[in-house]
Design a protein around this motif. Structure first.
Motif, PDB file in Angstrom:
ATOM      1  N   ALA A  80       0.846  -1.199   0.000  1.00 36.53           N
ATOM      2  CA  ALA A  80       0.000   0.000   0.000  1.00 36.53           C
ATOM      3  C   ALA A  80       0.875   1.240   0.000  1.00 36.53           C
ATOM      4  CB  ALA A  80      -0.917  -0.017   1.220  1.00 36.53           C
ATOM      5  N   GLY A  81       1.564   1.486  -1.093  1.00 39.57           N
ATOM      6  CA  GLY A  81       2.398   2.663  -1.232  1.00 39.57           C
ATOM      7  C   GLY A  81       1.574   3.886  -1.557  1.00 39.57           C
ATOM      8  N   ASP A  82       2.275   5.009  -1.705  1.00 37.96           N
ATOM      9  CA  ASP A  82       1.579   6.266  -1.972  1.00 37.96           C
ATOM     10  C   ASP A  82       0.761   6.211  -3.249  1.00 37.96           C
ATOM     11  OD1 ASP A  82       2.561   7.317   0.324  1.00 37.96           O
ATOM     12  OD2 ASP A  82       4.013   8.670  -0.608  1.00 37.96           O
ATOM     13  N   ASP A  83       1.317   5.603  -4.309  1.00 42.93           N
ATOM     14  CA  ASP A  83       0.592   5.550  -5.582  1.00 42.93           C
ATOM     15  C   ASP A  83      -0.700   4.759  -5.451  1.00 42.93           C
ATOM     16  OD1 ASP A  83       2.426   7.107  -6.855  1.00 42.93           O
ATOM     17  OD2 ASP A  83       3.518   5.437  -7.774  1.00 42.93           O
ATOM     18  N   ASP A  84      -0.651   3.664  -4.686  1.00 46.37           N
ATOM     19  CA  ASP A  84      -1.853   2.858  -4.487  1.00 46.37           C
ATOM     20  C   ASP A  84      -2.904   3.633  -3.703  1.00 46.37           C
ATOM     21  OD1 ASP A  84      -3.366   0.424  -4.633  1.00 46.37           O
ATOM     22  OD2 ASP A  84      -2.919   0.129  -2.516  1.00 46.37           O
ATOM     23  N   ILE A  85      -2.481   4.348  -2.657  1.00 51.06           N
ATOM     24  CA  ILE A  85      -3.404   5.149  -1.855  1.00 51.06           C
ATOM     25  C   ILE A  85      -4.008   6.258  -2.704  1.00 51.06           C
ATOM     26  CG2 ILE A  85      -3.565   6.723   0.102  1.00 51.06           C
ATOM     27  CD1 ILE A  85      -1.334   5.047   1.433  1.00 51.06           C
ATOM     28  N   LYS A  86      -3.160   6.930  -3.493  1.00 45.47           N
ATOM     29  CA  LYS A  86      -3.660   8.003  -4.357  1.00 45.47           C
ATOM     30  C   LYS A  86      -4.663   7.466  -5.369  1.00 45.47           C
ATOM     31  CE  LYS A  86      -0.694  10.925  -6.086  1.00 45.47           C
ATOM     32  NZ  LYS A  86       0.539  11.452  -6.716  1.00 45.47           N
ATOM     33  N   GLY A  87      -4.349   6.319  -5.950  1.00 47.51           N
ATOM     34  CA  GLY A  87      -5.246   5.728  -6.934  1.00 47.51           C
ATOM     35  C   GLY A  87      -6.591   5.372  -6.336  1.00 47.51           C
ATOM     36  N   ARG A  88      -6.576   4.797  -5.140  1.00 45.88           N
ATOM     37  CA  ARG A  88      -7.832   4.415  -4.487  1.00 45.88           C
ATOM     38  C   ARG A  88      -8.660   5.656  -4.161  1.00 45.88           C
ATOM     39  NH1 ARG A  88      -8.049  -0.105  -0.102  1.00 45.88           N
ATOM     40  NH2 ARG A  88     -10.002  -0.434  -1.195  1.00 45.88           N
ATOM     41  N   ILE A  89      -7.995   6.705  -3.656  1.00 46.59           N
ATOM     42  CA  ILE A  89      -8.732   7.911  -3.283  1.00 46.59           C
ATOM     43  C   ILE A  89      -9.327   8.577  -4.510  1.00 46.59           C
ATOM     44  CG2 ILE A  89      -8.505  10.241  -2.336  1.00 46.59           C
ATOM     45  CD1 ILE A  89      -6.467   9.092  -0.344  1.00 46.59           C
ATOM     46  N   LEU A  90      -8.568   8.647  -5.601  1.00 51.34           N
ATOM     47  CA  LEU A  90      -9.102   9.240  -6.826  1.00 51.34           C
ATOM     48  C   LEU A  90     -10.300   8.437  -7.340  1.00 51.34           C
ATOM     49  CD1 LEU A  90      -5.832  10.312  -8.670  1.00 51.34           C
ATOM     50  CD2 LEU A  90      -7.667  11.828  -7.901  1.00 51.34           C
ATOM     51  N   SER A  91     -10.223   7.129  -7.221  1.00 49.33           N
ATOM     52  CA  SER A  91     -11.357   6.292  -7.628  1.00 49.33           C
ATOM     53  C   SER A  91     -12.581   6.578  -6.770  1.00 49.33           C
ATOM     54  CB  SER A  91     -10.983   4.814  -7.511  1.00 49.33           C
ATOM     55  OG  SER A  91      -9.906   4.502  -8.354  1.00 49.33           O
ATOM     56  N   LEU A  92     -12.363   6.720  -5.467  1.00 48.16           N
ATOM     57  CA  LEU A  92     -13.467   7.025  -4.563  1.00 48.16           C
ATOM     58  C   LEU A  92     -14.058   8.401  -4.845  1.00 48.16           C
ATOM     59  CD1 LEU A  92     -12.003   5.649  -1.204  1.00 48.16           C
ATOM     60  CD2 LEU A  92     -13.730   4.589  -2.673  1.00 48.16           C
ATOM     61  N   LEU A  93     -13.199   9.340  -5.204  1.00 47.37           N
ATOM     62  CA  LEU A  93     -13.701  10.670  -5.552  1.00 47.37           C
ATOM     63  C   LEU A  93     -14.583  10.619  -6.799  1.00 47.37           C
ATOM     64  CD1 LEU A  93     -10.551  12.884  -4.870  1.00 47.37           C
ATOM     65  CD2 LEU A  93     -12.725  12.940  -3.626  1.00 47.37           C
ATOM     66  N   GLN A  94     -14.177   9.802  -7.763  1.00 48.01           N
ATOM     67  CA  GLN A  94     -14.982   9.676  -8.983  1.00 48.01           C
ATOM     68  C   GLN A  94     -16.307   8.980  -8.698  1.00 48.01           C
ATOM     69  OE1 GLN A  94     -11.798   7.821 -11.082  1.00 48.01           O
ATOM     70  NE2 GLN A  94     -11.170   9.698 -12.109  1.00 48.01           N
ATOM     71  N   LEU A  95     -16.280   7.954  -7.854  1.00 49.28           N
ATOM     72  CA  LEU A  95     -17.535   7.311  -7.445  1.00 49.28           C
ATOM     73  C   LEU A  95     -18.421   8.292  -6.679  1.00 49.28           C
ATOM     74  CD1 LEU A  95     -16.258   3.812  -6.243  1.00 49.28           C
ATOM     75  CD2 LEU A  95     -17.760   4.243  -8.189  1.00 49.28           C
ATOM     76  N   SER A  96     -17.801   9.097  -5.838  1.00 49.07           N
ATOM     77  CA  SER A  96     -18.547  10.089  -5.061  1.00 49.07           C
ATOM     78  C   SER A  96     -19.176  11.135  -5.970  1.00 49.07           C
ATOM     79  CB  SER A  96     -17.618  10.772  -4.048  1.00 49.07           C
ATOM     80  OG  SER A  96     -17.098   9.840  -3.122  1.00 49.07           O
ATOM     81  N   GLU A  97     -18.424  11.560  -6.971  1.00 47.90           N
ATOM     82  CA  GLU A  97     -18.955  12.540  -7.919  1.00 47.90           C
ATOM     83  C   GLU A  97     -20.182  11.977  -8.638  1.00 47.90           C
ATOM     84  OE1 GLU A  97     -17.529  15.205 -11.777  1.00 47.90           O
ATOM     85  OE2 GLU A  97     -16.420  13.407 -11.217  1.00 47.90           O
ATOM     86  N   GLN A  98     -20.063  10.730  -9.109  1.00 46.44           N
ATOM     87  CA  GLN A  98     -21.192  10.107  -9.802  1.00 46.44           C
ATOM     88  C   GLN A  98     -22.398   9.977  -8.876  1.00 46.44           C
ATOM     89  OE1 GLN A  98     -19.450   6.424 -11.087  1.00 46.44           O
ATOM     90  NE2 GLN A  98     -17.905   7.453 -12.331  1.00 46.44           N
ATOM     91  N   ALA A  99     -22.143   9.648  -7.603  1.00 44.43           N
ATOM     92  CA  ALA A  99     -23.241   9.521  -6.642  1.00 44.43           C
ATOM     93  C   ALA A  99     -23.949  10.855  -6.451  1.00 44.43           C
ATOM     94  CB  ALA A  99     -22.699   9.001  -5.308  1.00 44.43           C
ATOM     95  N   CYS A 100     -23.161  11.919  -6.268  1.00 46.53           N
ATOM     96  CA  CYS A 100     -23.760  13.241  -6.028  1.00 46.53           C
ATOM     97  C   CYS A 100     -24.507  13.753  -7.258  1.00 46.53           C
ATOM     98  CB  CYS A 100     -22.679  14.233  -5.604  1.00 46.53           C
ATOM     99  SG  CYS A 100     -22.036  13.944  -3.931  1.00 46.53           S
TER     100      CYS A 100
END
Length: 462
Positions: A258-278
Motif C-alpha cells: 500500500a504505497g503512496d501511488d496505491d493510496i492516491k489511486g484508491r482515493i481518486l477512484s473514490l472521488l470519482q464514485l462520489s462525484e457520480q453519486a452526487c
C-alpha cells in the motif's frame, strides 16, 4: 482569556452536535467499511460509533469490504485470479470461496453489532447479471448490479434494523456473482437517494503531501481538504489525473504494497464514485481515514468533519445577514473582541446595520461575518470581519472580502478601505495598500482614536 476561548470552542462543538442531530434525524446513511479495518484493533470503535449514530435516529446501511478476505481464502485454496477494470476474474470453482469469504465478513460485522445490542440483517437484496465477455475478455464470475429490492430494504430500515450487504448479487435464476463493494455502496446510496455516503478506509486522506491542491480549494489546520463541491472536485481531479486508477472503470488497482501511488489511486477512484453519486441524487459523499479514532461521528456532527466531503449544494456559502443570525454573529466576533482585534458590537447596532452585513453559513451554523459600510466621497469600509477559528484555514476570509469588493464594484464605489490594528499583513496579501488617516471620509475619521491607533489600508476599484 485562554479559559474563555476554550469554553467558547467547547460550547460551539456542543451546539454543532445538537444542530446536526436535528438536521440528520431519519437521514439515510450508507457506509462502506473496508475489511482492513474490520481486521484491525480499531474495528470495535468503528462499530460503537456506527451504533451511536444509529441511536441518534439515522438510518444506517452497511457494506463491508471483503477484498482482503477473498484474496486470502483464494490463495489458501491455490486458486489464481487477476483484476481487470476493477473486477476480479476467476473461474467457477472460485465462486463458493468468494461467497463464503463475503458472508464471513458480513457475519463478523453483524456479530459485533449484536454485541452492542443492535439488530442487523444480512440479506439477498441485490439482483445481479454477468458482466460477460468484453473486448474478448471473459469476466467469468464477476457481475454487475441489475436491481436492488428497494421496498424490502426500506422495510428493514423502518423496523429499526441495520441491513448489511455482502459483495454478492444473485441472478434471476439464483446464480451468484461477485460485485464490487465500493460500487455496491454507491448504487445503494443512489437508488435510495441517500443523504450521505461514507467510504471508510485506512489512510484515506486528501492532503497536500499526496495531491496537487488547486488554490481555490481550502485546507484544514492539519493540511487536509475538508470539502469540495462538484466544480471544485472536477478541478481537483483534473490537477491529479492519471494517478493509479484503472482506465476501464476508474476503480482502484490493488497492489502488493500500500504505497503512496496505491493510496492516491484508491482515493481518486473514490472521488470519482462520489462525484457520480452526487450527480445522481446523493446529497453528500464522504471519504474518511478509518485509522483515526472517532472519525465517523466527527465527520457527521461537526462543520469541517474529519475527512473530505463531496457535496452538491446546501452546505455552505455567503448570504446576507438576517435578524436571527445576530446571536451567531456576536459569538463569532466575541473572541476577536477579547483579543482587541475587533470593536465590541451590540445586537442593536447589528440590527441597525443589518443590510450592510453578510455571513458565511455552514449547515445552519454562522462561521464568519463582515460588513460593507458606505460613506460620502464614493468610499466604502469593510468592517467587522471575523472567521471562526475552526474554519480559519479553509479560505472563508478571502472569499467574504472578495464578495464585498464585488458588491462595492457593483455600486460603482471608487475605493474600499479597512481599519486594522493586528491584521495588516493579511489585508496586504489580499491587495490592500497602506494609506493615511487623512484619506478617510470625515464621518469615519471622527470615530478614529489615537488610543486604538488603527492603520488604514485601501484598495482602489475605479
Amino acid at each position: 482569556m485562554q479559559d474563555d476561548i476554550v469554553r467558547h470552542v467547547k460550547a460551539e462543538q456542543i451546539r454543532s452536535v445538537i444542530r446536526y442531530m436535528r438536521k440528520f434525524k431519519n437521514a439515510v446513511v450508507v457506509i462502506y467499511l473496508d475489511d482492513e479495518l474490520i481486521d484491525s484493533p480499531l474495528f470495535p470503535g468503528h462499530i460503537r460509533d456506527i451504533c451511536l449514530i444509529h441511536a441518534t435516529g439515522l438510518k444506517v446501511l452497511l457494506v463491508p469490504g471483503s477484498r482482503h478476505h477473498i484474496d486470502s481464502m483464494l490463495s489458501d485454496a491455490g486458486i489464481s485470479w487477476k483484476i481487470k477494470d476493477g473486477s476480479r476474474l476467476t473461474d467457477e470453482q472460485a465462486m463458493p470461496i468468494i461467497k463464503n469469504a463475503a458472508f464471513d465478513v458480513s457475519n463478523t460485522v453483524m456479530t459485533a453489532l449484536a454485541g452492542e445490542h443492535i439488530t442487523a440483517v444480512i440479506g439477498n437484496w441485490v439482483r445481479a447479471r454477468a458482466k460477460g465477455v468484453l473486448d474478448g475478455v471473459d469476466y467469468g464470475t464477476a457481475g454487475e448490479i441489475d436491481k436492488l429490492e428497494l421496498e424490502s430494504i426500506r422495510t428493514v430500515l423502518e423496523n429499526g434494523f441495520i441491513p448489511i450487504f455482502p459483495c454478492i448479487g444473485w441472478s434471476i435464476t439464483g446464480r451468484p456473482y461477485n460485485i464490487s463493494s465500493l460500487q455496491l455502496a454507491q448504487q445503494i446510496a443512489v437508488h435510495l437517494k441517500a443523504d450521505k455516503l461514507f467510504y471508510i478506509l485506512p489512510h484515506a486522506e486528501i492532503t497536500k503531501e499526496l495531491f496537487v491542491i488547486p488554490e481555490t480549494i481550502g485546507l484544514s489546520a492539519d493540511g487536509c481538504v475538508p470539502s469540495m463541491n462538484l466544480e471544485e472536485l472536477e478541478e481537483f481531479i483534473s490537477a491529479n489525473d492519471g494517478s493509479g486508477t484503472d482506465a476501464g472503470t476508474n476503480m482502484p488497482v490493488p497492489s502488493a504494497a500500500a504505497g503512496d501511488d496505491d493510496i492516491k489511486g484508491r482515493i481518486l477512484s473514490l472521488l470519482q464514485l462520489s462525484e457520480q453519486a452526487c450527480r445522481n441524487g446523493v446529497n453528500r459523499a464522504h471519504i474518511i481515514n478509518g485509522t483515526l479514532d472517532g472519525s465517523l461521528p466527527c465527520e457527521i456532527f461537526s462543520d469541517l468533519g474529519s475527512g473530505t466531503m463531496i457535496y452538491t449544494n446546501n452546505y455552505g456559502g455567503i448570504r446576507p445577514m438576517k435578524q436571527e443570525d445576530i446571536p451567531g454573529v456576536l459569538r463569532v466576533m466575541n473572541p476577536f473582541v477579547k483579543k482587541g482585534i475587533l470593536l465590541q458590537r451590540t445586537s442593536r447596532q447589528l440590527m441597525q446595520q443589518l443590510d450592510d452585513y453578510i455571513v458565511y453559513e455552514l449547515d445552519g451554523g454562522i462561521r464568519a461575518c463582515a460588513a460593507l459600510h458606505t460613506y460620502s466621497g464614493n468610499q466604502a469600509e469593510i468592517a467587522g470581519v471575523a472567521v471562526d477559528e475552526t474554519c480559519a484555514h479553509i479560505g472563508i476570509g478571502p472569499k467574504i472580502i472578495s464578495y464585498l469588493i464585488d458588491r462595492a464594484n457593483s455600486r460603482k464605489i471608487a475605493s474600499v478601505f479597512v481599519l486594522t490594528t493586528q491584521t495588516s499583513d493579511w489585508f496586504e496579501k489580499l491587495g490592500f495598500v497602506h494609506d493615511d488617516i487623512s484619506s478617510l471620509p470625515e464621518k469615519r475619521r471622527e470615530l478614529w482614536t489615537p488610543v486604538r491607533n488603527s492603520k488604514v489600508f485601501r484598495i482602489k476599484l475605479h
